[in-house]
Design an enzyme around this catalytic site. Structure first.
Site, PDB file in Angstrom:
ATOM      1  N   LYS A  11       0.826  -1.218   0.000  1.00  0.00           N
ATOM      2  CA  LYS A  11       0.000   0.000   0.000  1.00  0.00           C
ATOM      3  C   LYS A  11       0.862   1.271   0.000  1.00  0.00           C
ATOM      4  O   LYS A  11       2.078   1.217   0.267  1.00  0.00           O
ATOM      5  CB  LYS A  11      -0.938  -0.044   1.211  1.00  0.00           C
ATOM      6  CG  LYS A  11      -1.965  -1.180   1.127  1.00  0.00           C
ATOM      7  CD  LYS A  11      -2.973  -1.087   2.274  1.00  0.00           C
ATOM      8  CE  LYS A  11      -4.007  -2.181   2.181  1.00  0.00           C
ATOM      9  NZ  LYS A  11      -5.054  -2.029   3.217  1.00  0.00           N
ATOM     10  N   TYR A  51     -12.545  -1.757  -3.756  1.00  0.00           N
ATOM     11  CA  TYR A  51     -13.071  -1.933  -2.396  1.00  0.00           C
ATOM     12  C   TYR A  51     -14.594  -1.800  -2.344  1.00  0.00           C
ATOM     13  O   TYR A  51     -15.145  -1.472  -1.287  1.00  0.00           O
ATOM     14  CB  TYR A  51     -12.427  -0.904  -1.461  1.00  0.00           C
ATOM     15  CG  TYR A  51     -11.017  -1.290  -1.029  1.00  0.00           C
ATOM     16  CD1 TYR A  51     -10.784  -2.464  -0.322  1.00  0.00           C
ATOM     17  CD2 TYR A  51      -9.929  -0.475  -1.297  1.00  0.00           C
ATOM     18  CE1 TYR A  51      -9.506  -2.816   0.093  1.00  0.00           C
ATOM     19  CE2 TYR A  51      -8.643  -0.819  -0.887  1.00  0.00           C
ATOM     20  CZ  TYR A  51      -8.443  -1.988  -0.189  1.00  0.00           C
ATOM     21  OH  TYR A  51      -7.183  -2.338   0.234  1.00  0.00           O
ATOM     22  N   ASN A 114      -2.204   0.139   6.761  1.00  0.00           N
ATOM     23  CA  ASN A 114      -1.712  -1.150   7.256  1.00  0.00           C
ATOM     24  C   ASN A 114      -0.793  -1.895   6.279  1.00  0.00           C
ATOM     25  O   ASN A 114      -0.721  -3.118   6.283  1.00  0.00           O
ATOM     26  CB  ASN A 114      -2.881  -2.028   7.735  1.00  0.00           C
ATOM     27  CG  ASN A 114      -3.825  -2.411   6.613  1.00  0.00           C
ATOM     28  OD1 ASN A 114      -3.680  -1.932   5.488  1.00  0.00           O
ATOM     29  ND2 ASN A 114      -4.787  -3.264   6.909  1.00  0.00           N
ATOM     30  N   HIS A 117      -2.139  -5.494   1.470  1.00  0.00           N
ATOM     31  CA  HIS A 117      -3.465  -6.082   1.259  1.00  0.00           C
ATOM     32  C   HIS A 117      -3.299  -7.500   0.766  1.00  0.00           C
ATOM     33  O   HIS A 117      -2.338  -7.801   0.052  1.00  0.00           O
ATOM     34  CB  HIS A 117      -4.255  -5.279   0.212  1.00  0.00           C
ATOM     35  CG  HIS A 117      -5.484  -5.996  -0.273  1.00  0.00           C
ATOM     36  ND1 HIS A 117      -6.670  -5.968   0.429  1.00  0.00           N
ATOM     37  CD2 HIS A 117      -5.698  -6.805  -1.346  1.00  0.00           C
ATOM     38  CE1 HIS A 117      -7.566  -6.699  -0.213  1.00  0.00           C
ATOM     39  NE2 HIS A 117      -7.001  -7.220  -1.297  1.00  0.00           N
ATOM     40  N   GLU A 128      -9.713 -10.175  -7.891  1.00  0.00           N
ATOM     41  CA  GLU A 128      -8.734  -9.106  -7.625  1.00  0.00           C
ATOM     42  C   GLU A 128      -7.525  -9.197  -8.561  1.00  0.00           C
ATOM     43  O   GLU A 128      -7.006  -8.168  -9.003  1.00  0.00           O
ATOM     44  CB  GLU A 128      -8.296  -9.157  -6.151  1.00  0.00           C
ATOM     45  CG  GLU A 128      -9.436  -8.791  -5.205  1.00  0.00           C
ATOM     46  CD  GLU A 128      -9.021  -8.731  -3.746  1.00  0.00           C
ATOM     47  OE1 GLU A 128      -7.850  -9.030  -3.429  1.00  0.00           O
ATOM     48  OE2 GLU A 128      -9.876  -8.370  -2.913  1.00  0.00           O
TER      49      GLU A 128
HETATM   50  P1  CMP Z   1      -7.476  -4.582   3.412  1.00  0.00           P
HETATM   51  O1  CMP Z   1      -7.002  -5.952   3.715  1.00  0.00           O
HETATM   52  O2  CMP Z   1      -6.861  -3.858   2.286  1.00  0.00           O
HETATM   53  O3  CMP Z   1      -9.067  -4.657   3.161  1.00  0.00           O
HETATM   54  C1  CMP Z   1      -9.943  -3.618   3.503  1.00  0.00           C
HETATM   55  C2  CMP Z   1      -9.254  -2.491   4.198  1.00  0.00           C
HETATM   56  O4  CMP Z   1     -10.107  -1.607   4.879  1.00  0.00           O
HETATM   57  C3  CMP Z   1      -8.366  -3.044   5.279  1.00  0.00           C
HETATM   58  O5  CMP Z   1      -7.279  -3.687   4.711  1.00  0.00           O
HETATM   59  C4  CMP Z   1      -8.061  -1.809   6.080  1.00  0.00           C
HETATM   60  O6  CMP Z   1      -7.021  -1.055   5.494  1.00  0.00           O
HETATM   61  C5  CMP Z   1      -9.373  -1.052   5.950  1.00  0.00           C
HETATM   62  N1  CMP Z   1     -10.166  -1.189   7.168  1.00  0.00           N
HETATM   63  C6  CMP Z   1     -10.772  -2.286   7.623  1.00  0.00           C
HETATM   64  N2  CMP Z   1     -11.423  -2.016   8.777  1.00  0.00           N
HETATM   65  C7  CMP Z   1     -11.207  -0.705   9.044  1.00  0.00           C
HETATM   66  C8  CMP Z   1     -11.608   0.173  10.075  1.00  0.00           C
HETATM   67  N3  CMP Z   1     -12.368  -0.257  11.090  1.00  0.00           N
HETATM   68  N4  CMP Z   1     -11.196   1.445  10.021  1.00  0.00           N
HETATM   69  C9  CMP Z   1     -10.431   1.863   8.986  1.00  0.00           C
HETATM   70  N5  CMP Z   1     -10.019   1.076   7.974  1.00  0.00           N
HETATM   71  C10 CMP Z   1     -10.395  -0.193   8.006  1.00  0.00           C
END
Ligand code: CMP
Length: 139
Positions: A11, A51, A114, A117, A128
């Site tokens: 990311k 998303y 984070n 993904h 995806e």
């Molecule tokens: P990812 O695995 O990319 O899939 C969906 C993304 O949404 C997740 O990682 C996080 O980056 C984001 N996400 C999921 N839950 C939350 C939350 N409670 N608050 C903010 N971002 C979130």
């Protein structure tokens, strides 16, 4: 177990912090084969489409803004049980809950920023991967 493919994204936070090389090294060390690899910057509509399942969630707009703020690396990974193996390698979505030795424990800043993904099922992996790569792109 079966030979699977999954989609990984490094990311914008991790790319901007210069962590992409270390994350790709870890992918190789853990035994994934990289079938496709690219650097791209998502447009808003692409991030919204990628998303779309989270469209109604309160974090959706922030997530789209974050995913479009800079370049990402997209990769197709192949391994036995690749979907689960990559999710285990990433660690929990929220780095506060991520196990020692996982990518998110090491590199992620928050549940939103984070670092990486990964697809959450074989079916979503297929969708995806198709979002970024055509069959002819994959080695
Ligand atoms: P990812 O695995 O990319 O899939 C969906 C993304 O949404 C997740 O990682 C996080 O980056 C984001 N996400 C999921 N839950 C939350 C939350 N409670 N608050 C903010 N971002 C979130």
């Amino acid at each position: 177990m079966s030979l699977e493919r999954t989609l990984a994204i490094v990311k914008p936070d991790a790319v901007a912090a210069g962590q992409a090389g270390r994350i790709l090294a870890l992918i190789e060390e853990r035994g994934f084969r990289i079938l496709g690899l690219g650097l791209t910057r998502l447009r808003t509509e692409q991030a919204q489409g990628f998303y779309a399942v989270h469209r109604e969630r309160p974090f959706f707009d922030g997530l789209v803004r974050f995913m479009t703020e800079g370049p990402v690396i997209v990769a197709v990974l192949e391994a036995e049980d690749a979907v689960k193996k990559w999710r285990d390698t990433m660690g929990a979505t929220n780095p506060a809950h991520a196990a020692e030795g996982t990518i998110r424990k090491r590199f992620a800043q928050s549940i939103e920023r984070n670092a990486v993904h990964g697809s959450d099922s074989i079916e979503n992996a297929r969708i995806e991967v198709g979002f970024f790569f055509s069959a002819a792109d994959l080695i």
